[in-house]
Structures are given as C-alpha cells and as structure tokens.
Write an enzyme that holds these catalytic residues in place. Structure first.
Site, short mmCIF file in Angstrom:
data_model
loop_
_atom_site.label_atom_id
_atom_site.label_comp_id
_atom_site.label_asym_id
_atom_site.label_seq_id
_atom_site.Cartn_x
_atom_site.Cartn_y
_atom_site.Cartn_z
N ASP A 190 0.78 -1.24 0.00
CA ASP A 190 0.00 0.00 0.00
C ASP A 190 0.81 1.29 0.00
O ASP A 190 0.25 2.36 0.17
CB ASP A 190 -0.95 0.06 1.22
CG ASP A 190 -2.33 -0.44 0.85
OD1 ASP A 190 -2.53 -0.78 -0.34
OD2 ASP A 190 -3.19 -0.50 1.73
N LYS A 228 3.34 1.47 -4.93
CA LYS A 228 4.17 0.92 -6.01
C LYS A 228 3.43 0.90 -7.35
O LYS A 228 3.97 1.30 -8.38
CB LYS A 228 4.62 -0.52 -5.66
CG LYS A 228 5.42 -0.62 -4.39
CD LYS A 228 5.79 -2.05 -4.04
CE LYS A 228 4.61 -2.91 -3.61
NZ LYS A 228 4.00 -2.49 -2.32
N THR A 229 2.18 0.42 -7.31
CA THR A 229 1.42 0.31 -8.55
C THR A 229 1.03 1.69 -9.08
O THR A 229 1.11 1.95 -10.28
CB THR A 229 0.17 -0.58 -8.34
OG1 THR A 229 0.60 -1.83 -7.81
CG2 THR A 229 -0.59 -0.81 -9.63
N HIS A 279 4.62 -9.27 -0.82
CA HIS A 279 5.88 -9.74 -0.32
C HIS A 279 6.24 -11.14 -0.78
O HIS A 279 7.26 -11.37 -1.40
CB HIS A 279 5.86 -9.66 1.20
CG HIS A 279 7.10 -10.16 1.81
ND1 HIS A 279 7.11 -11.15 2.75
CD2 HIS A 279 8.37 -9.83 1.59
CE1 HIS A 279 8.37 -11.39 3.08
NE2 HIS A 279 9.14 -10.60 2.40
N1 LIG Z 1 -2.57 10.48 -0.94
C1 LIG Z 1 -1.90 9.66 -1.73
N2 LIG Z 1 -2.29 8.40 -1.90
C2 LIG Z 1 -1.59 7.61 -2.70
C3 LIG Z 1 -0.43 8.06 -3.38
N3 LIG Z 1 0.08 7.03 -4.11
C4 LIG Z 1 -0.75 5.99 -3.91
N4 LIG Z 1 -1.76 6.31 -3.06
C5 LIG Z 1 -2.87 5.48 -2.60
O1 LIG Z 1 -2.36 4.45 -1.77
C6 LIG Z 1 -3.10 3.24 -1.95
C7 LIG Z 1 -2.15 2.12 -2.30
O2 LIG Z 1 -1.55 2.38 -3.55
P1 LIG Z 1 -0.98 1.23 -4.48
O3 LIG Z 1 -0.33 1.89 -5.63
O4 LIG Z 1 -2.04 0.22 -4.76
O5 LIG Z 1 0.08 0.62 -3.49
P2 LIG Z 1 0.98 -0.69 -3.73
O6 LIG Z 1 2.27 -0.42 -3.07
O7 LIG Z 1 1.00 -1.05 -5.16
O8 LIG Z 1 0.18 -1.75 -2.89
P3 LIG Z 1 0.30 -3.36 -2.97
O9 LIG Z 1 0.48 -3.73 -4.41
O10 LIG Z 1 -0.97 -3.85 -2.40
O11 LIG Z 1 1.51 -3.72 -2.14
C8 LIG Z 1 -4.10 3.53 -3.04
O12 LIG Z 1 -5.34 3.84 -2.46
C9 LIG Z 1 -3.53 4.75 -3.75
O13 LIG Z 1 -4.51 5.56 -4.36
C10 LIG Z 1 -0.02 9.41 -3.20
O14 LIG Z 1 0.97 9.90 -3.74
N5 LIG Z 1 -0.79 10.15 -2.36
MG LIG Z 2 0.45 -2.83 -6.10
#
Ligand SMILES: Nc1nc2c(ncn2[C@@H]2O[C@H](COP(=O)(O)OP(=O)(O)OP(=O)(O)O)[C@@H](O)[C@H]2O)c(=O)[nH]1
Ligand SMILES: [Mg+2]
Length: 444
Positions: free
Chosen positions: A64, A67-68, A127
């Site tokens: 969260d 990364k995506t 992970h």
């Molecule tokens: N406020 C804010 N929220 C963000 C930002 N980048 C990502 N998010 C939010 O954080 C949450 C997780 O983002 P992801 O991109 O899915 O995170 P991830 O690291 O890919 O998560 P996993 O693949 O589950 O490990 C989502 O609800 C995004 O919209 C940012 O720069 N600012």
């Molecule tokens: Mg992701």
C-alpha cells in the site's frame, strides 16, 4: 590432421536437446506460456526501441505504499513524451487474476523508455510473490525503485525487500518517498528521508549518494500539483537513468562454458561441448576446468567449433565444441565448467534461498525436514546435496519445510562445483522439480 569436430556434431546435438528437456525449469516455461495483454502491448511498443541500452528495474516496498500507482504514473508521464504506452492502475494491477494461471506471473511487466535507455519494469504486488519471483528468476532486476510512504515511513517489508534486493545482486536503488501530498510539515519529510538513508546504508547500499526523490505518485497520475507530481516523476526517471548502471553485457564478462558432453576424437584429443554462458574465448587461450573435486585443471583450447564450423572464437550464447590440449577424457565429465583462469572457483557449502513448489506446481505433496538429500542441478551439473537449516535455527530437528514455502537453507554438495552468489539452481528428487533456488552466499 584434419578430422573435423563435425563428425560428432549430430550426436552432440541430440544429446544436448534431450538434456535440455530434462532440465527445463517448469517455472520458466510456465511463465513463457502466460501472455498477458500488457506484455503484448509492451512487445509491440518495444520494437521501436532496440537501439537503446536495456535495463530491468522494478518497484519494491511495503504493501500500500504506492508501487502500482507509481508504475502507472511513470507510464503516463513517459507516454506524454511518446516513450511509452500509458497503462492505468487497473491494467497493471492484474496480479490476482494472473496468479490463478501460473505460479510465476503475479507481477505485471511494463515497458517504457527515457531519452537514454529502454526499461522493462516489474511492479511487485506483495511480499511473498516478490520473493518467489526473484528466486525463480521470473523477475530479474538490475536496479530497483524502493517506494516508501511518507505517511508511514519505513515498514517491515521495506526492510525485507531491501535485504532481498541485496541478496539477488541488485547493487543500486533509488528511493521514492511517496504520498508527500498528505504531509504538511517539511521537517517530517526530512526525517523520513534521513531515516531511509540510514536504513539503506544498513543493507549495504550507498546512504549518501543514493538519490531520494520526494513526491506524490497519485498527484502525477491525476495530473494535480505538478511540483510534487509530474515534475517528481521526471526527477525520478533522471535519477534512475543516472544512478542505476547499464548491466554489463554477457560478452563482456569472463568466459564460462558448462560442459554438457565429452568426446575423444582419434588423432586430435578431447573435445567438450556445451553452451557458452558468458564471455568470449579466442582460439589458443588458456582456460581452467573446474568441478573435478577441488582440483583445477589448467589447459589450452586449441580449436573451437561453433555451428559446425571451425572458428576463431566462441561467444556467450553459442553452442560450441572446444578441443582441449593434453586432457584425458576420464578427467572430464558433464557439469564441469571451462572458465577464464582465476575467474571462478569450486565450492561445496553455501546458502541457498529456495521456493518450494506446491503439489499443483508439480512439487512434493508433503514437506521435508532437516538433512533433506535431493539432487541439485547447477547449470549442466547434477549433484547430490544435503540441506540443513542455518545455524541457530530454533527447533531445527523437528522443523518442516512445506510446499509453497520460501526458505533459506545451507546446502552441502557431495562434489564441489563452480558456484557463485546469484547462481540459480534447481532442486530435484526422483525426476521432478521440488524447488528452485538462488545461491545467496558462499560458505566454503
Ligand atoms: N494520498 C496519496 N495516496 C496515494 C499516493 N500514491 C498511492 N496512493 C494510494 O495508496 C493506496 C495504495 O496504492 P498502491 O499503488 O495500490 O500501493 P501498492 O504499493 O502497489 O500496494 P500493494 O500492491 O498492495 O503492495 C491507493 O489507495 C492509492 O490511491 C499518493 O501519492 N498520495
Ligand atoms: Mg500494487
């Protein structure tokens, strides 16, 4: 004296192809079959970019942390410059669906370019998947972008991913401190940066020089607040271009060929055939043969045959036959390596990070214990080995490793062989693959 190596070529070819089949890594072939639409888009696009150096990178970091979102933002920004196809969050985050089809592809492969280079980018979802992909070779990374949310700071997976990146040979990383839109206090951001510098230093990365970019992937993706959005993506890509080195090409590395077959040709001597893994060898070069116990055999290559023609040199990717001076056939066997003198040595004890296949993946139905004795395939070698838990493991006597586990164990080979950190191995038992592994550290 012109008995050609050609006379043995047909035999040589069939021997090799049957060997290939028997050792084909099921994980890799599964991966090849799994063609996601993303990969296809990326392929079409990649055709235009052959001229630039290619680099494999990926996003790693705690769940969260973004990364995506960051991966999507990069494709958006590079697409605006005509150097990528934009992939939205949904098309990258296809992982759960992909996961059902095969064991390796739970990551999306994304492609884009900068002015300087062409990138293949892996977005690692979770992970366990990340570890599995790194161990099985589905994801190879020359460098990584570690994403850390400013709102949380470093978390357990931030640390575990750094450790694993280090273990699989990633030398340089770039830090992206994400979600800075949620933090108003500049001192807080400074603190996150300082802590990250210290942390990466603890894992052997350069704490002073490593670029740290502070921004918001979400703002970049949504086209908001460019000063923390798209501008930071530009800074990030510049940092990746400058800091993560272009990997050395296989042909620039020291020569190594793994012996698949040995022949003696009357009147000429002993010939070893195999596939050249890396480097370039010129005729009349000195070489060493490693893998006959601890003994190193020094000799000279007096002729080279590649694609059935005698030639001056043999290069990475070639299937070659090497004629060796003054070596008896009995001194050679499949699995030994022919290397540039001094570049590789034989070892018998090392740490191996393994992913144990599940029953569905063709692996064991049950777990195994301490002192498990399977066969280990290392390049073309097939060696008896024993696996033990690392010293200090609690309850090592009763502990079990179950199908589906990731585990690091100490491997001891019956016959020492050429082993290097980063070497991939396959663990087999009774003709089936039980686990795939990655050598992380040499012990002896
Ligand atoms: N406020 C804010 N929220 C963000 C930002 N980048 C990502 N998010 C939010 O954080 C949450 C997780 O983002 P992801 O991109 O899915 O995170 P991830 O690291 O890919 O998560 P996993 O693949 O589950 O490990 C989502 O609800 C995004 O919209 C940012 O720069 N600012
Ligand atoms: Mg992701």
């Amino acid at each position: 004296m012109s008995v050609s190596l050609r006379s043995v070529a047909p035999f040589l070819r069939s021997a090799r192809s049957s060997f290939r089949q028997s050792t084909t890594n099921p994980l890799v072939s599964l991966q090849r079959q799994t063609r996601s639409p993303i990969v296809n888009i990326a392929r079409t696009y990649a055709v235009y970019q052959r001229t630039k150096p290619h680099v494999n990178i990926g996003t790693i970091g705690h769940v969260d942390h973004g990364k995506t979102t960051l991966s999507a933002a990069i494709t958006k920004r590079q697409a605006e410059k005509g150097m990528a196809s934009f992939l939205d969050y949904g098309s990258i985050d296809k992982a759960p669906e992909e996961r059902k089809r095969g064991i390796t592809i739970s990551t999306a492969h994304i492609e884009y370019s900068t002015e300087a280079r062409h990138y293949s980018h892996v977005d690692c979802p979770g992970h366990a998947d990340y570890i599995k992909n790194m161990i099985t070779g589905a994801a190879s990374m020359d460098g990584a972008i570690i994403v850390v949310a400013a709102s949380d700071g470093q978390m357990p997976q931030t640390r575990e991913h750094l450790l694993l990146a280090r273990q699989v040979g990633v030398q340089r990383i770039v830090v992206f401190v994400n979600k800075v839109d949620t933090i108003d206090d500049p001192e807080m951001l400074e603190l996150v940066e300082m802590e990250m510098r210290e942390l990466i230093g603890n894992y052997g990365f350069d704490s002073d020089e490593t670029p740290v970019i502070l921004g918001s992937a979400l703002c970049a993706l949504d086209g908001k607040r460019p000063e923390i959005g798209e501008q930071k993506i530009d800074e990030l890509m510049k940092a990746v271009d400058d800091w993560i080195p272009t990997p050395e090409r296989d042909t620039d590395k020291p020569f190594l060929m793994s012996v698949e077959d040995v022949f003696s040709i009357a009147g000429r001597g002993t010939v070893c055939s195999g596939r050249v893994e890396r480097g370039v060898l010129k005729r009349d070069s000195e070489v060493e043969l490693i893998g006959k116990g601890t003994e190193v055999i020094k000799t000279k290559v007096t002729d080279i045959e590649t694609f059935h023609k005698s030639c001056e040199e043999s290069r990475a990717g070639d299937n070659s036959g090497l004629l060796l001076r003054g070596v008896r056939r009995e001194d050679l066997r499949r699995g030994m390596v022919i290397v540039k003198p001094g570049s590789v040595s034989a070892h018998s004890k090392f740490m191996v990070s393994m992913y144990v296949l599940t029953k569905e993946e063709g692996g064991r139905h049950t777990g195994f214990h301490e002192n498990y004795k399977p066969q280990m395939y290392i390049r073309s070698a097939d060696e008896a080995c024993a696996l033990h838990f690392p010293e200090g493991t609690e309850d090592a006597e009763s502990k079990m490793v179950m199908p589906g586990d990731n585990v690091e164990m100490v491997a001891t080979l019956h016959n020492p062989n050429a082993i290097e950190a980063g070497q991939r191995v396959t663990i087999r038992e009774g003709g089936r693959t039980v686990a795939t592994g990655l050598v992380t550290r040499i012990i002896k």
